[in-house]
Design an enzyme around this catalytic site. Structure first.
Site, PDB file in Angstrom:
ATOM      1  N   CYS A  20     -13.927 -52.023  42.884  1.00  0.00           N
ATOM      2  CA  CYS A  20     -13.919 -51.920  44.344  1.00  0.00           C
ATOM      3  C   CYS A  20     -12.568 -51.498  44.911  1.00  0.00           C
ATOM      4  O   CYS A  20     -12.478 -51.136  46.081  1.00  0.00           O
ATOM      5  CB  CYS A  20     -14.357 -53.251  44.958  1.00  0.00           C
ATOM      6  SG  CYS A  20     -16.119 -53.591  44.736  1.00  0.00           S
ATOM      7  N   LYS A  23     -12.418 -47.960  46.496  1.00  0.00           N
ATOM      8  CA  LYS A  23     -13.152 -47.638  47.720  1.00  0.00           C
ATOM      9  C   LYS A  23     -12.228 -47.190  48.843  1.00  0.00           C
ATOM     10  O   LYS A  23     -11.016 -47.399  48.797  1.00  0.00           O
ATOM     11  CB  LYS A  23     -13.957 -48.869  48.171  1.00  0.00           C
ATOM     12  CG  LYS A  23     -15.047 -49.247  47.184  1.00  0.00           C
ATOM     13  CD  LYS A  23     -15.872 -50.394  47.698  1.00  0.00           C
ATOM     14  CE  LYS A  23     -16.985 -50.715  46.727  1.00  0.00           C
ATOM     15  NZ  LYS A  23     -17.833 -51.825  47.185  1.00  0.00           N
TER      16      LYS A  23
END
Length: 356
Positions: A20, A23
């Site tokens: 993540c 992102k």
């Protein structure tokens, strides 16, 4: 086709970010949404949560007892094992459904793969890992979509179900609520260390175990206890996701730094400088919204901002919270009371060195 084999490839070396942390940054995402302006939307009185709420997933009411949850999530390799990457990515994608109080029903694979440079059976290992976790959640993987791309990516689009009256959302935080976190922090610094071959096997195993643990039990306990406000902690870090909840609810919060749990080895890796670009972006974005006491260490501050992958649920729990905590512990979850909600400027967070 190269002579590379599944065993010879270090997946984490193939992308600039991991999990993540790859992102779009919270500041960039905020700017993007502002630049879009009001998008044309068909009128639908059954749309319970859509684009404007900024929640973990979209929710469409089907009838008095059922609502549909729709979400998607994918990212670049966070570990070198293809099977474990698939497991982590699937758990992370399913987590948005759990964060809304629902249960996943069907999922589609999403994959980008450099087909001329990496063995295709390695992608098979990734998808087998994803299917293993989805199956354990009672969620059928029913197909998907793949593209040829220079940087490998994998995730899922997930559909789930929830009772409209038991929906969890980010904008229902109330003054006096206690904040409970159900997983320790540190996957961001650990995955950064993995990319640089600096994370020990025990540290990696603990992180993988945490990231592949589904948030299903935490969600069930929250719904059963009447909790109405929750989110899962992923790329924006603990403080970033809490900021979003508080901004949506018009409130502030205190976080007790000494109560926040960290994964084994995470604090030491933060001290050694293994900080992702995503985490640094989180720190920059939240600079004006977060007050951190002088006695809180730099390493702890980094971990509070650390860009997580497949993190736990952050619940805003009405008092008393002890019974809910005990049930989470009974289910084997590493749940901790990490702060409380207070009146104040929307989105403001005060981090104290110890619980008052």
């Amino acid at each position: 086709m190269s002579e590379l084999t599944v065993e010879s490839v270090r997946l984490t070396s193939l992308s600039p970010g991991a999990g993540c942390a790859c992102k779009l940054r919270q500041g960039s995402l905020t700017q993007l949404m502002s630049s879009l302006g009001p998008l044309p939307q068909p009128m639908n009185e059954n749309l319970l949560i859509g684009l404007s709420e900024g929640d973990d997933a979209a929710v469409l009411k089907l009838n008095q007892d059922q609502a549909l949850i729709v979400t998607t999530d994918f990212f670049t390799p966070i570990v070198d094992s293809p099977f474990d990457w698939g497991r982590i990515a699937a758990a992370n994608a399913l987590s948005d459904v759990y964060a809304m109080g629902g249960h996943p029903t069907i999922a589609l694979n999403l994959a980008a793969w450099p087909a001329d440079d990496l063995p295709i059976d390695m992608l098979g290992e990734v998808m087998r890992g994803g299917a293993a976790v989805a199956t354990s959640a009672g969620c059928a993987v029913v197909g998907g979509h793949t593209i040829d791309d220079a940087v490998p990516k994998y995730g899922m689009a997930v559909v789930g179900m929830v009772h409209p009256d038991r929906l969890l959302s980010i904008d229902r935080v109330q003054p006096g609520d206690r904040l409970i976190l159900t997983k320790p922090l540190g996957t961001g610094v650990i995955s950064t260390a993995i990319k640089q071959e600096a994370a020990g096997n025990d540290v990696v195993r603990a992180a993988v175990r945490s990231m592949t643990t589904l948030n299903s039990s935490a969600s069930e306990v929250a719904v059963a206890a009447g909790v109405s406000a929750a989110t899962d902690v992923t790329g924006f870090g603990l403080l970033g996701h809490l900021h979003r909840m508080l901004a949506a609810s018009g409130l502030s919060a205190e976080i007790y730094a000494d109560r926040v749990p960290f994964l084994p080895g995470a604090w030491e890796l933060a001290q050694a400088g293994f900080v992702s670009r995503g985490t640094r972006a989180n720190i920059s974005f939240l600079e004006s919204a977060v007050d951190i006491a002088d006695e809180v260490s730099v390493e702890t501050s980094i971990l509070l901002h650390d860009a997580q992958t497949s993190g736990g649920l952050l619940m805003s729990v009405p008092q008393p919270a002890e019974q809910l905590l005990e049930e989470l512990w009974r289910r084997g979850l590493y749940a901790t009371l990490v702060g409380k909600v207070i009146d104040g400027d929307a989105g403001r967070i005060v981090v104290t060195g110890e619980q008052p």
